[in-house]
Design an enzyme around this catalytic site. Structure first.
Site, mmCIF file in Angstrom:
data_model
loop_
_atom_site.group_PDB
_atom_site.id
_atom_site.type_symbol
_atom_site.label_atom_id
_atom_site.label_comp_id
_atom_site.label_asym_id
_atom_site.label_seq_id
_atom_site.Cartn_x
_atom_site.Cartn_y
_atom_site.Cartn_z
ATOM 1 N N HIS A 174 0.808 -1.228 0.000
ATOM 2 C CA HIS A 174 0.000 0.000 0.000
ATOM 3 C C HIS A 174 0.837 1.271 0.000
ATOM 4 O O HIS A 174 0.301 2.352 0.210
ATOM 5 C CB HIS A 174 -0.913 0.056 1.228
ATOM 6 C CG HIS A 174 -1.925 -1.017 1.288
ATOM 7 N ND1 HIS A 174 -3.213 -0.854 0.832
ATOM 8 C CD2 HIS A 174 -1.855 -2.285 1.739
ATOM 9 C CE1 HIS A 174 -3.888 -1.985 1.013
ATOM 10 N NE2 HIS A 174 -3.075 -2.865 1.562
ATOM 11 N N LYS A 193 0.615 14.327 1.172
ATOM 12 C CA LYS A 193 -0.750 14.630 0.728
ATOM 13 C C LYS A 193 -0.928 16.135 0.485
ATOM 14 O O LYS A 193 -1.880 16.574 -0.108
ATOM 15 C CB LYS A 193 -1.760 14.126 1.750
ATOM 16 C CG LYS A 193 -1.744 12.596 1.906
ATOM 17 C CD LYS A 193 -2.771 12.141 2.919
ATOM 18 C CE LYS A 193 -2.683 10.657 3.245
ATOM 19 N NZ LYS A 193 -3.325 9.788 2.248
ATOM 20 N N THR A 208 -8.710 6.431 -1.650
ATOM 21 C CA THR A 208 -10.056 5.875 -1.801
ATOM 22 C C THR A 208 -11.100 6.948 -1.503
ATOM 23 O O THR A 208 -12.238 6.844 -1.968
ATOM 24 C CB THR A 208 -10.275 4.662 -0.865
ATOM 25 O OG1 THR A 208 -9.742 4.997 0.433
ATOM 26 C CG2 THR A 208 -9.581 3.429 -1.393
ATOM 27 N N LYS A 234 -14.940 7.861 -3.158
ATOM 28 C CA LYS A 234 -16.182 8.135 -2.410
ATOM 29 C C LYS A 234 -16.746 9.483 -2.823
ATOM 30 O O LYS A 234 -17.956 9.653 -3.008
ATOM 31 C CB LYS A 234 -15.903 8.151 -0.900
ATOM 32 C CG LYS A 234 -15.510 6.798 -0.347
ATOM 33 C CD LYS A 234 -14.807 6.897 1.015
ATOM 34 C CE LYS A 234 -14.011 5.628 1.250
ATOM 35 N NZ LYS A 234 -13.046 5.732 2.347
ATOM 36 N N LYS A 270 -8.620 13.562 4.834
ATOM 37 C CA LYS A 270 -7.717 12.406 4.785
ATOM 38 C C LYS A 270 -6.682 12.583 5.885
ATOM 39 O O LYS A 270 -6.600 13.656 6.492
ATOM 40 C CB LYS A 270 -7.030 12.335 3.426
ATOM 41 C CG LYS A 270 -6.393 13.682 2.999
ATOM 42 C CD LYS A 270 -5.795 13.645 1.610
ATOM 43 C CE LYS A 270 -6.779 13.729 0.486
ATOM 44 N NZ LYS A 270 -6.945 12.502 -0.271
ATOM 45 N N ARG A 271 -5.894 11.533 6.155
ATOM 46 C CA ARG A 271 -4.853 11.696 7.158
ATOM 47 C C ARG A 271 -3.940 12.869 6.805
ATOM 48 O O ARG A 271 -3.755 13.203 5.631
ATOM 49 C CB ARG A 271 -4.012 10.417 7.264
ATOM 50 C CG ARG A 271 -4.680 9.345 8.086
ATOM 51 C CD ARG A 271 -5.032 9.829 9.476
ATOM 52 N NE ARG A 271 -3.841 9.995 10.279
ATOM 53 C CZ ARG A 271 -3.407 9.115 11.168
ATOM 54 N NH1 ARG A 271 -4.107 8.020 11.416
ATOM 55 N NH2 ARG A 271 -2.315 9.331 11.854
HETATM 56 C C1 26Q Z 1 4.476 1.373 9.691
HETATM 57 C C2 26Q Z 1 5.554 1.201 10.548
HETATM 58 C C3 26Q Z 1 5.500 1.661 11.853
HETATM 59 C C4 26Q Z 1 4.358 2.293 12.290
HETATM 60 C C5 26Q Z 1 3.271 2.480 11.436
HETATM 61 C C6 26Q Z 1 3.332 2.019 10.140
HETATM 62 C C7 26Q Z 1 2.195 2.224 9.230
HETATM 63 C C8 26Q Z 1 0.918 2.418 9.713
HETATM 64 C C9 26Q Z 1 -0.150 2.637 8.861
HETATM 65 C C10 26Q Z 1 2.382 2.245 7.870
HETATM 66 C C11 26Q Z 1 1.303 2.467 7.021
HETATM 67 C C12 26Q Z 1 0.026 2.662 7.511
HETATM 68 C C13 26Q Z 1 -1.112 2.937 6.655
HETATM 69 C C14 26Q Z 1 -1.025 3.094 5.364
HETATM 70 C C15 26Q Z 1 -2.179 3.453 4.513
HETATM 71 O O1 26Q Z 1 -3.257 3.756 4.992
HETATM 72 N N1 26Q Z 1 -1.978 3.444 3.199
HETATM 73 C C16 26Q Z 1 -3.028 3.828 2.262
HETATM 74 O O2 26Q Z 1 -3.662 2.651 1.800
HETATM 75 C C17 26Q Z 1 -4.791 2.965 1.000
HETATM 76 C C18 26Q Z 1 -5.488 1.675 0.664
HETATM 77 O O3 26Q Z 1 -4.736 0.947 -0.255
HETATM 78 C C19 26Q Z 1 -4.374 3.744 -0.240
HETATM 79 O O4 26Q Z 1 -5.531 4.132 -0.927
HETATM 80 C C20 26Q Z 1 -3.575 4.979 0.138
HETATM 81 O O5 26Q Z 1 -3.064 5.604 -1.009
HETATM 82 C C21 26Q Z 1 -2.431 4.578 1.070
HETATM 83 O O6 26Q Z 1 -1.754 5.728 1.531
#
Ligand code: 26Q
Length: 756
Positions: A310, A496, A597, A601, A490-491
């Protein structure tokens, strides 16, 4: 028995003498009862979707809708003087996800059940989940977000597992949540908790003793990983999750007659990013414990596990020091070393090793070698993985790589959250689109039907009005319903580029001051949480909140421009915001947003995208065409090349462009410093001037020009409505039902379940 009769039974007395809480819990019981009735026998092969996050959103009305009893229950309640909305609002939103990745998992569960496939989610039951965002002095602060007691949907199961860590072990408790498909099947989300959890460990805000694993393991989603203690706890959580998952999966398969070497005939495990990667060595370990040879165990696991990537942000690709793994679960370390040894013997290229020269374990590398499928989440993302980020792997395993463009469930993001639009569509093209999203394409036939277009505009107006009421009631935010609603929800992350949007708004502020008024008032709406330890992201929130205050107080500007940031943006608030959006901001630095995503929406609800050629925006653009989307900025090739050349200097752009300079300087203008925190504002300005790692400045001019074009086009209401129509009908491709069908055809190969 009809749903209302069931409900009456569960109420136990006449509804008029029930408390609201009694009615809410009777509704939950009715849903659970009907879900139980609808369950059918499992198929031989089953999917396990393992994920550290499931961002479900509230379940009550979505479940009623999917069971097909929404109207019946609503009728019954209203005849007795209640509105269903009241009970909807009593439910605490499960707090089990951060953003896109977690929400995707929730949409997938909905589609898997709807398509009547046999597939469960497996994850963790975080008691306080993701923090609750509270604004104090125009800054984000974090508070706990307890949700478990106020939900009612989770049920304890009579199953428990032991998970052994290096020096101690914990007992796992399994909780079950019904996943009810739309006129389809019923599956489960299985969430693990520990018996010895202690909520009392949490002190001020979200602080707690990070070392007391036996009592803290499932308290929070992703505890702060800015220090080693936090990172170590994250590894504990991950190992706990995958060890429970592996035990559960093997149990279920053995019960169905699996002989273990044939595991892939009974199970397919999709891992949601690298967070569950340790399931690979853990399964190998358990299979060997049960008598398989090393080779057979590796082969069985490699045929069973599939990996979804992702992210292409290097810093988000998980790498754990081997010392961490030795500290948490030494039993899997020799297996990882064996897996790495095999890679080293086969491939000379160091970049594909699992363990690097600094003794860090690259989780994605292990996944790619030992999974049978590797997929990206949008066409552009997958091609960047193949050609850039993971090109050395693509050379080795060209057949493993595949794309599965993300999707969203229309049940939650249209049928449930935008009933007037759903009804309008139904009036024109019938009910078929609810089960077969491709039917939405039929809407295109009405592109020149003015009556229909006017009705679309009217529905948007009504949604905006509803949002105004909601935001005023819940957050005391007052909006002008006749303004353009421009949203970036979004986050919060630098890639972003909320900061680019903020710079535009500062520019607009100057223009208004100079007498250049917008054709119509603009409302810029932000919704975003920042990771608690992500300082610059919090500085950006501070900037936006301060700008909002400054403009509010400036009577010359405030009638034309308003900037708001809703507090604690979550699924519940998203469902209110999205139907009311006119312009959807999807302005990430090209190449950095894997898919997005929210963009899907928003288009489904008739918002027009203003975006870069990034993630799924590229596919949206292809579907709706140039006339129905606003694209700006540099493309991914240009951006990737600039990164390669390492010669980007943001200051050059700042010095060359006086309009940009004026906006950047304003961040630390006296007026801003009066309202905000000088340290935070200065830090942000310096970051932009000295680094701007996500290249905001090169896109500033084209963003401004394109956004102003969109705002002027907005005034031709009928032609804008036509754009809305093309977006709504074009969204059909982004149904998660389509995505799940593709996963099943290319990766999972599950047969349909018998229906009841
Ligand atoms: C990794 C290491 C240590 C701590 C936290 C993390 C971590 C936590 C959450 C790494 C990634 C995430 C979340 C990622 C995420 O939400 N990615 C999004 O995934 C969506 C679904 O595929 C995509 O539409 C987005 O583009 C993407 O940013």
């Amino acid at each position: 028995m009809r749903a209302t009769d069931l409900l009456k039974n569960f109420l136990e007395k006449d509804i008029s003498s029930c408390t609201n809480s009694e009615i809410y819990f009777a509704l939950v019981k009715t849903i659970k009862h009907l879900a139980k009735e609808k369950r059918t026998k499992e198929t031989k092969k089953k999917l396990y979707y393992v994920s550290a996050e499931f961002l479900l959103g509230r379940l009550l009305t979505n479940n009623l809708l999917n069971l097909g009893i929404y109207e019946e229950i609503e009728d019954f309640l209203s005849k007795n003087g209640y509105s269903l909305e009241k009970f909807e609002e009593m439910e605490a939103e499960p707090s089990l996800g951060n953003g896109g990745l977690g929400r995707l998992a929730a949409c997938f569960l909905d589609s898997i059940a709807t398509l009547n496939l046999c597939g469960d989610g497996i994850g963790l039951c975080y008691h306080f989940g993701l923090f609750k965002q509270v604004f104090k002095d125009s800054k984000q602060t974090e508070e706990i977000n307890p949700w478990l007691d106020a939900s009612g949907f989770l049920e304890g199961e009579n199953k428990s597992y032991t998970v052994s860590f290096k020096d101690f072990s914990v007992s796992a408790r399994l909780l079950n949540l019904d996943v009810i498909g739309y006129m389809g099947g019923v599956n489960s989300l299985r969430l693990f908790d520990i018996e010895t959890i202690d909520e009392g460990l949490v002190k001020k805000g979200i602080d707690f003793d990070k070392e007391d694993i036996k009592r803290n393991l499932t308290l929070f989603l992703y505890p702060d990983d800015s220090d080693d203690k936090g990172r170590l706890l994250r590894v504990y959580q991950q190992y706990f999750m995958v060890s429970c998952a592996a035990q559960l999966i093997l149990d279920e398969c053995i019960e169905k007659g699996c002989k273990l070497y044939d595991l892939s005939d009974y199970a397919v495990i999709q891992i949601n990013d690298t967070h569950p990667s340790m399931i690979i060595p853990e399964l190998i370990r358990l299979l060997m414990e049960k008598g398989l040879s090393l080779d057979d165990a590796i082969s069985a696991v490699s045929k069973t596990v599939a990996y979804t990537n992702h992210t292409i942000l290097a810093e988000a690709l998980e790498k754990w020091d081997i010392s961490f793994l030795k500290e948490v679960a030494p039993q899997i370390v020799p297996i990882i070393e064996i897996l790495d040894g095999r890679v080293r013997r086969k491939f000379p290229d160091e970049t594909v090793y699992i363990i690097d020269k600094d003794d860090r374990v690259h989780m994605a590398n292990m996944d790619i070698h030992y999974c049978f499928s590797v997929n990206g989440v949008a066409a552009l993302h997958t091609s960047i993985l193949k050609e850039n980020e993971l090109s050395s792997f693509y050379k080795i395993y060209p057949d493993k790589f595949n794309n599965k463009t993300n999707g969203i469930t229309f049940r939650r993001w249209l049928l449930n959250s935008n009933k007037p639009l759903t009804d309008l569509i139904k009036d024109k093209i019938g009910n078929g689109f609810k089960k077969d999203p491709a039917e939405l394409k039929k809407l295109k036939d009405y592109a020149k039907d003015e009556k229909f277009l006017n009705r679309l505009l009217e529905i948007k107006r009504e949604s905006k009005k509803r949002l105004c009421d909601y935001l005023y009631r819940t957050q005391k935010i007052a909006l002008n319903e006749n303004s353009v609603f421009d949203m970036q929800i979004k986050r919060l992350h630098e890639y972003k580029r909320q900061q680019l949007n903020a710079l535009y708004l500062i520019d607009k502020y100057f223009e208004i001051k100079e007498g250049k008024l917008p054709l119509r008032p603009i409302t810029a709406i932000f919704g975003a949480k920042a990771a608690p330890a992500y300082t610059i992201a919090k500085d950006i929130i501070h900037l936006i909140l301060c700008l909002g205050k400054l403009i509010e107080a400036d009577k010359a500007v405030s009638p034309h421009l308003k900037i708001v940031m809703v507090e604690n943006y979550n699924v519940t608030i998203a469902e209110k915001l999205i139907p009311a959006c006119d312009i959807s901001e999807q302005i990430s630095l090209a190449s950095k947003e894997a898919s997005g995503t929210g963009n899907m929406k928003l288009m489904l609800n008739g918002a027009i995208t203003l975006g870069t050629m990034d993630g799924a925006n590229v596919e949206i653009h292809k579907i709706v065409g140039d006339d129905n989307i606003y694209i700006f900025g540099e493309d991914s090739k240009t951006v990737l090349l600039r990164y390669k050349q390492k010669n980007y200097k943001s200051e050059d752009y700042y010095l060359k462009n006086p309009a940009l300079k004026r906006c950047v300087d304003f961040i630390t203008d006296e007026k801003m410093k009066e309202i905000g925190d000088e340290k935070s504002l200065t830090r942000l300005k310096t970051e932009l001037l000295k680094k701007d790692y996500f290249m905001t400045f090169p896109d500033f001019e084209s963003y401004k020009e394109t956004k102003d074009n969109a705002l002027s086009d907005y005034e031709d209401r009928i032609s804008w409505a036509e754009k809305m129509l093309y977006n709504i009908s074009g969204a059909s491709y982004f149904s998660s039902d389509r995505t799940i069908k593709e996963y099943n055809e290319d990766i999972w190969h599950l047969e349909e379940r018998n229906k009841k």
